[in-house]
Design an enzyme around this catalytic site. Structure first.
Site, PDB file in Angstrom:
ATOM      1  N   ASN A 201     -17.211   9.671   6.848  1.00 37.46           N
ATOM      2  CA  ASN A 201     -16.854   9.039   7.487  1.00 37.46           C
ATOM      3  C   ASN A 201     -15.477   8.651   7.492  1.00 37.46           C
ATOM      4  O   ASN A 201     -14.879   8.894   8.489  1.00 37.46           O
ATOM      5  CB  ASN A 201     -17.466   8.082   8.345  1.00 37.46           C
ATOM      6  CG  ASN A 201     -19.217   9.217   8.510  1.00 37.46           C
ATOM      7  OD1 ASN A 201     -19.426  10.508   9.045  1.00 37.46           O
ATOM      8  ND2 ASN A 201     -20.028   8.407   8.065  1.00 37.46           N
TER       9      ASN A 201
ATOM     10  N   ASP B 248     -11.272  -3.441   4.052  1.00 36.12           N
ATOM     11  CA  ASP B 248     -12.905  -3.749   4.457  1.00 36.12           C
ATOM     12  C   ASP B 248     -12.337  -4.047   5.198  1.00 36.12           C
ATOM     13  O   ASP B 248     -11.887  -4.346   5.920  1.00 36.12           O
ATOM     14  CB  ASP B 248     -12.740  -5.027   3.083  1.00 36.12           C
ATOM     15  CG  ASP B 248     -13.785  -5.475   3.055  1.00 36.12           C
ATOM     16  OD1 ASP B 248     -14.335  -5.049   2.783  1.00 36.12           O
ATOM     17  OD2 ASP B 248     -13.863  -7.283   2.233  1.00 36.12           O
TER      18      ASP B 248
ATOM     19  N   PHE C 168     -22.818   2.873  12.442  1.00 30.16           N
ATOM     20  CA  PHE C 168     -23.646   2.578  11.949  1.00 30.16           C
ATOM     21  C   PHE C 168     -23.605   0.970  11.766  1.00 30.16           C
ATOM     22  O   PHE C 168     -22.549   0.014  13.170  1.00 30.16           O
ATOM     23  CB  PHE C 168     -22.608   3.474  10.170  1.00 30.16           C
ATOM     24  CG  PHE C 168     -21.465   2.359  10.253  1.00 30.16           C
ATOM     25  CD1 PHE C 168     -20.648   2.957  11.142  1.00 30.16           C
ATOM     26  CD2 PHE C 168     -21.461   1.045   9.240  1.00 30.16           C
ATOM     27  CE1 PHE C 168     -19.091   2.366  10.855  1.00 30.16           C
ATOM     28  CE2 PHE C 168     -20.161   0.885   8.649  1.00 30.16           C
ATOM     29  CZ  PHE C 168     -18.993   1.351   9.621  1.00 30.16           C
TER      30      PHE C 168
ATOM     31  N   ASP D  17     -23.568  -1.615  14.624  1.00 31.42           N
ATOM     32  CA  ASP D  17     -22.895  -1.061  16.349  1.00 31.42           C
ATOM     33  C   ASP D  17     -23.799  -1.214  17.506  1.00 31.42           C
ATOM     34  O   ASP D  17     -23.223  -1.866  18.393  1.00 31.42           O
ATOM     35  CB  ASP D  17     -22.711   0.724  15.785  1.00 31.42           C
ATOM     36  CG  ASP D  17     -21.153   0.584  15.336  1.00 31.42           C
ATOM     37  OD1 ASP D  17     -20.122  -0.747  15.453  1.00 31.42           O
ATOM     38  OD2 ASP D  17     -20.730   1.775  14.789  1.00 31.42           O
TER      39      ASP D  17
HETATM   40  P1  IMP Z   1     -17.228  -2.064   4.813  1.00 28.16           P
HETATM   41  O1  IMP Z   1     -15.790  -2.312   5.435  1.00 28.16           O
HETATM   42  O2  IMP Z   1     -17.568  -0.446   4.714  1.00 28.16           O
HETATM   43  O3  IMP Z   1     -17.301  -2.766   3.304  1.00 28.16           O
HETATM   44  O4  IMP Z   1     -17.713  -2.592   5.743  1.00 28.16           O
HETATM   45  C1  IMP Z   1     -18.545  -4.388   5.528  1.00 28.16           C
HETATM   46  C2  IMP Z   1     -19.292  -4.195   6.744  1.00 28.16           C
HETATM   47  O5  IMP Z   1     -19.477  -4.655   7.495  1.00 28.16           O
HETATM   48  C3  IMP Z   1     -20.322  -2.908   6.777  1.00 28.16           C
HETATM   49  O6  IMP Z   1     -21.710  -2.105   6.038  1.00 28.16           O
HETATM   50  C4  IMP Z   1     -20.939  -3.119   8.592  1.00 28.16           C
HETATM   51  O7  IMP Z   1     -22.129  -4.006   7.928  1.00 28.16           O
HETATM   52  C5  IMP Z   1     -19.843  -4.518   8.756  1.00 28.16           C
HETATM   53  N1  IMP Z   1     -19.269  -3.317   9.516  1.00 28.16           N
HETATM   54  C6  IMP Z   1     -18.005  -2.673   9.232  1.00 28.16           C
HETATM   55  N2  IMP Z   1     -16.949  -1.840   9.897  1.00 28.16           N
HETATM   56  C7  IMP Z   1     -17.992  -1.838  11.340  1.00 28.16           C
HETATM   57  C8  IMP Z   1     -18.375  -1.482  12.085  1.00 28.16           C
HETATM   58  O8  IMP Z   1     -17.771  -0.298  12.942  1.00 28.16           O
HETATM   59  N3  IMP Z   1     -19.609  -0.796  12.623  1.00 28.16           N
HETATM   60  C9  IMP Z   1     -20.742  -1.706  12.420  1.00 28.16           C
HETATM   61  N4  IMP Z   1     -20.600  -2.220  11.954  1.00 28.16           N
HETATM   62  C10 IMP Z   1     -19.470  -2.263  10.434  1.00 28.16           C
END
Ligand code: IMP
Length: 211
Positions: free
Chosen positions: A14, A73, A156, A159
């Site tokens: 995504n 991140d 996800f 959200d």
């Molecule tokens: P990463 O940047 O993919 O490692 O995301 C870290 C964590 O932050 C994710 O697993 C979510 O729990 C949370 N997170 C980051 N961005 C979003 C978003 O846009 N929506 C919801 N959760 C988010």
């Protein structure tokens, strides 16, 4: 000039799609780790900040491939919890925790906390390693409030709990199309696009100068 390559450290399809879409006007080829044969490289996100993690991931991939590399991140920072879960967002309720478990824990931590004290930010940091090894970081933030219960089916992570400022809906109710225009990631990507444009322009100038 050869078309520049940008390799993305994320394996999340995504995110890859979203990044390709936002950068589509630039004369660069956006490639995933898989596209460059780096499927099994796993980098531990053990930094104390989003920036540390993003730089660590980008550097690790940059050591393996040619072209520019970008890693990101992100996380949710809740005011009442002193910025938790923050850099630990993905594993808030333990290693390998699911989104539902993390959301449940967050609601538990905020039990009895009134709406006006439930402010939070989603933050995203992106680190770009240039072909010369220079590191550029950009960031984006999106303010909102943590709902009293999960609402909506899309998206996800957190959200369903994040009511974004200016809307009376969670990201999970708003859906991808709106979210991708206003999210922390969209804002960081906008900055990234500007930085890459500058790099390409400087490169173009260098090409002209060397002729
Ligand atoms: P990463 O940047 O993919 O490692 O995301 C870290 C964590 O932050 C994710 O697993 C979510 O729990 C949370 N997170 C980051 N961005 C979003 C978003 O846009 N929506 C919801 N959760 C988010």
């Amino acid at each position: 000039m050869n078309k520049s390559k940008l390799v993305l450290a994320t394996g999340n399809p995504n995110k890859i799609e979203e990044i390709r879409d936002i950068l589509k006007e630039l004369p660069i080829e956006v490639l995933s780790k898989e596209d460059v044969g780096l499927k099994n490289i796993d980098i531990e996100e053990d930094g104390n900040t989003l920036e540390e993690n993003a730089i660590k991931k980008a550097r690790a991939i940059a050591n393996e491939v040619e072209g520019m590399v970008m890693a990101d991140d992100s996380g949710l920072f809740v005011d009442f919890l002193g910025g938790a879960p923050g850099v630990h967002s993905a594993r808030y309720s333990g290693e390998n925790s699911t989104d539902e478990e993390n959301n449940r824990k967050l609601l538990e931590e905020l039990k009895g906390v009134p709406m006006e004290k439930r402010g939070a930010s989603f933050k995203a940091v992106m680190a770009l390693v240039t072909e010369e090894g220079k590191i550029i970081t950009v960031s984006g933030e999106c303010r909102g409030t943590i709902a009293f219960e999960a609402r909506g089916k899309e998206g996800f992570g957190y959200d369903p709990l994040f009511i974004v400022d200016g809307y009376d809906k969670t990201f999970a109710e708003l859906g991808e199309e709106v979210k991708n225009k206003i999210s922390h990631r969209a804002k960081a990507l906008d900055q990234l696009k500007k930085e890459i444009t500058k790099l390409l322009e400087d490169d173009g100038d260098a090409d002209i100068c060397s002729k």
